[in-house]
Design a protein around this motif. Sequence first.
Motif, short mmCIF file in Angstrom:
data_model
loop_
_atom_site.label_atom_id
_atom_site.label_comp_id
_atom_site.label_asym_id
_atom_site.label_seq_id
_atom_site.Cartn_x
_atom_site.Cartn_y
_atom_site.Cartn_z
N ALA A 90 0.53 -1.31 0.13
CA ALA A 90 0.49 -0.19 -0.31
C ALA A 90 0.51 1.43 -0.18
O ALA A 90 1.59 1.60 1.11
N PRO A 91 1.00 1.38 -1.14
CA PRO A 91 -0.19 1.37 -2.24
C PRO A 91 1.31 0.79 -2.77
O PRO A 91 2.41 0.41 -2.78
N PRO A 92 0.56 0.12 -3.66
CA PRO A 92 1.26 -0.97 -4.95
C PRO A 92 2.82 -0.25 -5.82
O PRO A 92 1.94 1.10 -5.54
N ALA A 93 3.26 -0.86 -5.96
CA ALA A 93 4.99 0.46 -6.47
C ALA A 93 4.44 0.16 -8.24
O ALA A 93 3.74 -0.40 -8.56
N PRO A 94 4.93 1.40 -8.45
CA PRO A 94 4.89 1.27 -10.61
C PRO A 94 4.88 -0.13 -11.09
O PRO A 94 5.95 -0.44 -10.73
N VAL A 137 -2.00 6.81 -14.80
CA VAL A 137 -3.45 6.92 -13.61
C VAL A 137 -4.99 7.50 -14.53
O VAL A 137 -4.80 7.20 -15.57
N ALA A 138 -5.51 6.55 -13.60
CA ALA A 138 -7.45 5.97 -14.39
C ALA A 138 -7.59 7.57 -13.86
O ALA A 138 -7.68 8.46 -12.76
N PRO A 158 -1.40 -1.93 -15.49
CA PRO A 158 -0.60 -1.81 -13.33
C PRO A 158 -0.90 -0.34 -13.10
O PRO A 158 -0.30 0.39 -14.05
N LEU A 159 -1.89 0.13 -12.21
CA LEU A 159 -1.89 1.33 -12.40
C LEU A 159 -1.39 1.86 -11.30
O LEU A 159 -1.33 1.43 -10.77
N ASP A 160 -0.37 3.43 -11.50
CA ASP A 160 -0.14 4.08 -10.15
C ASP A 160 -0.86 4.54 -8.81
O ASP A 160 -0.78 5.24 -8.02
N GLY A 161 -2.61 4.76 -9.98
CA GLY A 161 -3.22 5.21 -9.10
C GLY A 161 -4.58 5.31 -9.77
O GLY A 161 -4.84 5.41 -11.00
N ALA A 162 -5.18 6.64 -9.28
CA ALA A 162 -7.02 6.82 -9.59
C ALA A 162 -7.61 8.24 -9.47
O ALA A 162 -7.14 8.51 -8.10
N ILE A 163 -7.57 9.21 -10.77
CA ILE A 163 -7.79 10.56 -9.56
C ILE A 163 -9.47 10.18 -10.18
O ILE A 163 -9.99 9.60 -11.25
N ASN A 168 -6.71 -2.52 -4.75
CA ASN A 168 -5.21 -2.30 -4.48
C ASN A 168 -4.17 -1.53 -5.55
O ASN A 168 -3.73 -1.16 -6.16
N VAL A 169 -5.77 -0.06 -5.54
CA VAL A 169 -5.03 0.98 -6.91
C VAL A 169 -4.80 2.27 -6.24
O VAL A 169 -6.30 3.06 -5.58
#
Length: 358
Positions: free
Chosen positions: A83-87, A105-106, A239-244, A268-269
């Motif tokens: 948490a959070p997953p690595a890139p 990034v989503a 594999p996403l680095d994150g979401a907005i 886990n995003v």
Amino acid sequence: MTADTIKEALKQVKYPGFSRDIVSFGLVRSAAFADGTAKVSVAITTSDPKVPTMLKAEIEKCLRAQPGVKDVIIELAVSAAKAPPAPGQANLGGGTTPAGLKHSVAIASGKGGVGKSTFAVNLACALAQILEKSGLPGRVGLMDCDIYGPSVPLMMGLGGSRPEVDGETLVPLERFGVKVMSMGFLVDDNTPVVWRGPMIMKTIQQFVQNVKWGELDVLLVDLPPGTGDAQLSLVQTLPLDGAILVTTPQPAATNVARKGGLMFQKVNVPLLGVAENMSWFEDANGQRQALFGEGGGATIAEQLGTVLLGQVPLYADIRAGGDSGQPVTVSAPGGRPAAVFREIAAALLTRLKVPHAS
């Protein structure tokens, strides 16, 4: 009873918290049947200790109800999520990062009608402007995954364009320093896309794996509203680095956006932040009118344990820019609307730890 019939039966088992089954998620690695014993191997990635127990119980219940099954053996491999997953780390179902892509990034909303695609287009252009100023031109991508209603081609001034084919890969179109791929490039305006989940998943896989994105610092993925096949296919494929999360201030939008945020947390995003759109309208006297209420973006950001990246007021120029194919960040870079998007873009780059000019 065969391996195929076992897998068919397991389509009744939903992943906890979702309406989608563990077979279509790609979590069932093997299945076998011999001497009245059904044996299955399942692999998941989760940080929730309740999920493995729930899944194992549901799988056993499902298989014991099948004719001829006397015993059940379940091998459940659980990978603890960081948490959070690595890139580059796989999330719910796996997937690999395309070569040359540093961050993905989503852009999600949960609810339709909150200006998510308009936000994504202007954010992409603002990111491109900042990175070009930093000596990194052409390092932003925009992948339009709104399969049913792609609007990115219109907003980017690329309506009617078609991508070139290089061998077995598509070459994304480029405009305003942003590389773009969309379903809108592959069908004409009069052809509705009437697809079920597997076709959507295949298209998203091709957009990730069979598009010549090249070297990108940031790939923005514009998702359709909701928490359905497109969203789940994406987290399995890339594999996403994150979401907005994009929302307007009123509860009708924030309540749905919050559910979207919880979905990303389940797979886990990490949430990179909330962007509040249409935050207020400024009348001719300079008075702010909160047409859609106020405070909603900050509230769900706090509830989800993330930050409010910024607030985008209701400007007519933003709408006009989207309709004309000239995003306001490009057509009026010195104006206040463009400055708002650049501020959010800079905040995103900072959270992704991408070096950039201030």
